[in-house]
Design an enzyme around this catalytic site. Structure first.
Site, PDB file in Angstrom:
ATOM      1  N   GLU A   1       5.900   9.705   3.122  1.00  0.00           N
ATOM      2  CA  GLU A   1       5.540   8.361   2.654  1.00  0.00           C
ATOM      3  C   GLU A   1       4.585   8.435   1.462  1.00  0.00           C
ATOM      4  O   GLU A   1       3.565   9.114   1.519  1.00  0.00           O
ATOM      5  CB  GLU A   1       4.892   7.546   3.775  1.00  0.00           C
ATOM      6  CG  GLU A   1       4.671   6.088   3.402  1.00  0.00           C
ATOM      7  CD  GLU A   1       4.278   5.220   4.592  1.00  0.00           C
ATOM      8  OE1 GLU A   1       4.357   3.988   4.472  1.00  0.00           O
ATOM      9  OE2 GLU A   1       3.892   5.776   5.640  1.00  0.00           O
TER      10      GLU A   1
ATOM     11  N   ASP B   1       0.807  -1.223   0.000  1.00  0.00           N
ATOM     12  CA  ASP B   1       0.000   0.000   0.000  1.00  0.00           C
ATOM     13  C   ASP B   1       0.837   1.269   0.000  1.00  0.00           C
ATOM     14  O   ASP B   1       0.438   2.281  -0.584  1.00  0.00           O
ATOM     15  CB  ASP B   1      -0.955   0.016   1.199  1.00  0.00           C
ATOM     16  CG  ASP B   1      -0.219   0.204   2.508  1.00  0.00           C
ATOM     17  OD1 ASP B   1      -0.429   1.230   3.181  1.00  0.00           O
ATOM     18  OD2 ASP B   1       0.587  -0.672   2.886  1.00  0.00           O
TER      19      ASP B   1
ATOM     20  N   TYR C   1      -5.446   0.727   8.984  1.00  0.00           N
ATOM     21  CA  TYR C   1      -6.567   1.024   8.087  1.00  0.00           C
ATOM     22  C   TYR C   1      -7.888   0.631   8.736  1.00  0.00           C
ATOM     23  O   TYR C   1      -8.667  -0.128   8.166  1.00  0.00           O
ATOM     24  CB  TYR C   1      -6.366   0.335   6.733  1.00  0.00           C
ATOM     25  CG  TYR C   1      -5.235   0.940   5.945  1.00  0.00           C
ATOM     26  CD1 TYR C   1      -5.374   2.179   5.313  1.00  0.00           C
ATOM     27  CD2 TYR C   1      -3.998   0.301   5.846  1.00  0.00           C
ATOM     28  CE1 TYR C   1      -4.328   2.756   4.607  1.00  0.00           C
ATOM     29  CE2 TYR C   1      -2.950   0.875   5.143  1.00  0.00           C
ATOM     30  CZ  TYR C   1      -3.119   2.097   4.532  1.00  0.00           C
ATOM     31  OH  TYR C   1      -2.084   2.674   3.832  1.00  0.00           O
TER      32      TYR C   1
END
Length: 485
Positions: free
Chosen positions: A462, A74, A226
């Protein structure tokens, strides 16, 4: 009442430098899609263009005796979280559906990026009857290590939802991804398209029948990384909206109505999909004149009034340099997602020849396009630091991104395994990353337009797949609209 042109002038005048800019959008689009190759898990193909990456995660799923290889990491870690991956896939697919004719040769690259995800999501949905796999890799163990994906020695645990451990949010998001992508492949690969759509229908029924948040079922495997903070009603609406578009079956329209009113958000993300569903349903309200969906068109326009900077209803902060600023944690994810919606709603407005009002301010489609352009241009370097927040685009871009593979020597440079802790020596240096993750869009600057370019400052440095996925549509729009295109 001020004219639409007056409203547009006010906004343009505030950030004139951005509006007059004209970055190379086609180059940015190409790099934006190339980034996904750097996030690939599994066995890499011969035409892999980000060549410092190698095969990884080849035994994923083996602990449950299934094949769960493939898909995407991800962000800067080595975990496969299906919730954001499915959202990434939905947004890439939406971009291809709305802007495919503007993409030129990049449409094929978009299809490749989508299919790398959908091949994996199909495995997750079809490997075991009654079960949907929703992630691979122990995130807590993974986040304690700094190692290349090719070297992973942390547990590749698999996580799933089922009737007894429901996950309406992740199931409905996966249904949305498969339904949206089924339309992308409808003409080029009809058989694959039918498989995607039939699987989407099954997953949507699962999400509807077995209600529950996947965070409650999986706890520390997905939280705090998440968590489904917004609950699962937004995903049920979003998934049903995509199946309505893919099938034209009124069952999904009736289901959406049965959910009742949703939130009136001023944000759009991998977690909160309400406004994405409203904009998608607005397409049907505006272009197909479906009056039953008028409340969603109204909801979409209320959202635009919360975003536009000179609207009396604006709830959105902008930096001095003109960047939309929603939240300190990876702010560009909200900028790209909202910019997608703003651009796409403007597209619908143009097709329907529609305008609307924010109080006394009349909004035309170009009011929204002007806002979109300032956001895209800011990301590509038209900002106070003259820094592109897309790696490898322009002369000045982030050099120390928070990304394991980018920050560590590749297998070509260093073949021996570095181990869980071996990489931290590279993590804490001030040296630029040895591998350029071309096209990666980082979390972005702070509220003062500042960007420290520090590897350990993950909320700013990031990259993530869902940041890039949402920008593909707007970049395609401007690539086809710019004089150089």
């Amino acid at each position: 009442m001020p004219s639409p042109l007056f409203f547009l002038f006010l906004f343009s005048a505030q950030f004139l430098g951005n509006v007059e800019a004209n970055p190379n959008y086609r180059e940015a689009l190409s790099k934006c899609l190339l980034f996904f190759q750097g996030q690939r898990s599994g066995r890499l193909p011969r035409d892999q263009r980000i060549t410092w990456r190698s095969n990884s995660g080849l035994s994923d799923g083996s602990s449950d005796h299934v094949d769960l290889t493939g898909g995407y990491y991800d962000a800067g870690d080595n975990v496969k979280f299906n919730f954001p991956m499915a959202f990434t896939t939905t947004m890439l697919s939406w971009g291809a559906l709305e802007y495919g004719k503007r993409m030129g040769p990049e449409l094929q690259n978009a299809r490749v990026a989508i299919r790398w995800a959908t091949d994996y999501l199909l495995k997750c949905a079809r490997a075991t009857p009654g079960k949907l796999y929703v992630g691979v890799g122990d995130p807590n163990a993974d986040h304690r290590c700094w190692e290349r994906p090719e070297d992973m020695d942390t547990p590749r645990s698999v996580y799933s939802v089922s009737p007894s451990n429901p996950g309406s949010d992740v199931a409905a998001e996966t249904a949305a991804a498969l339904a949206a992508s089924s339309m992308v492949f409808r003409k080029t690969d009809p058989k694959y398209s039918r498989l995607l759509l039939s699987t989407a229908k099954i997953l949507m029924q699962f999400a509807i029948q077995y209600r529950g948040a996947y965070s409650d079922s999986l706890a520390s495997a997905v939280c705090p990384f998440y968590c489904s903070y917004s609950g699962y009603k937004d995903e049920l609406m979003w998934g049903a909206a995509w199946l309505l578009r893919a099938t034209n079956n009124r069952y999904y329209a009736s289901f959406i109505t049965s959910l009742g009113g949703g939130d009136q958000p001023d944000i759009f993300s991998w977690d909160n999909k309400y406004i994405g569903a409203y904009v998608l349903l607005s397409r049907r309200a505006l272009l197909n004149r479906d009056s039953t969906l008028e409340p969603y068109r109204q909801g979409a326009e209320n959202f635009m009034c919360k975003i536009l900077p000179h609207s009396p209803y604006s709830t959105t902060q902008y930096t001095q340099g003109g960047l939309m600023y929603k939240l300190p944690q990876s702010n560009l994810q909200y900028v790209t997602s909202i910019t997608f919606l703003v651009t796409t709603y403007a597209k619908y407005m143009k097709s329907a020849r529609r305008t609307f009002n924010c109080g006394n301010s009349a909004i035309v489609a170009n009011s929204l396009i002007s806002l979109s352009k300032t956001q895209v241009d800011y990301i590509l370097g038209e900002n106070p630091l003259k820094m592109s927040y897309m790696v490898g685009f322009g002369p000045n871009f982030p050099r120390r991104i928070h990304h394991r593979g980018s920050s560590l020597p590749s297998l070509v440079a260093r073949s021996n395994t570095m181990g869980c802790n071996g990489g931290f020596q590279s993590f804490y240096t001030q040296n630029p990353n040895p591998n350029i993750l071309t096209g990666a869009i980082v979390g972005g600057p702070n509220e003062n337009d500042g960007y420290p370019d520090q590897r350990d400052d993950y909320s700013h440095s990031e990259p993530a797949t869902y940041i890039n996925a949402a920008l593909v549509g707007p970049l395609s729009y401007f690539a086809a609209s710019s004089p150089s295109a």
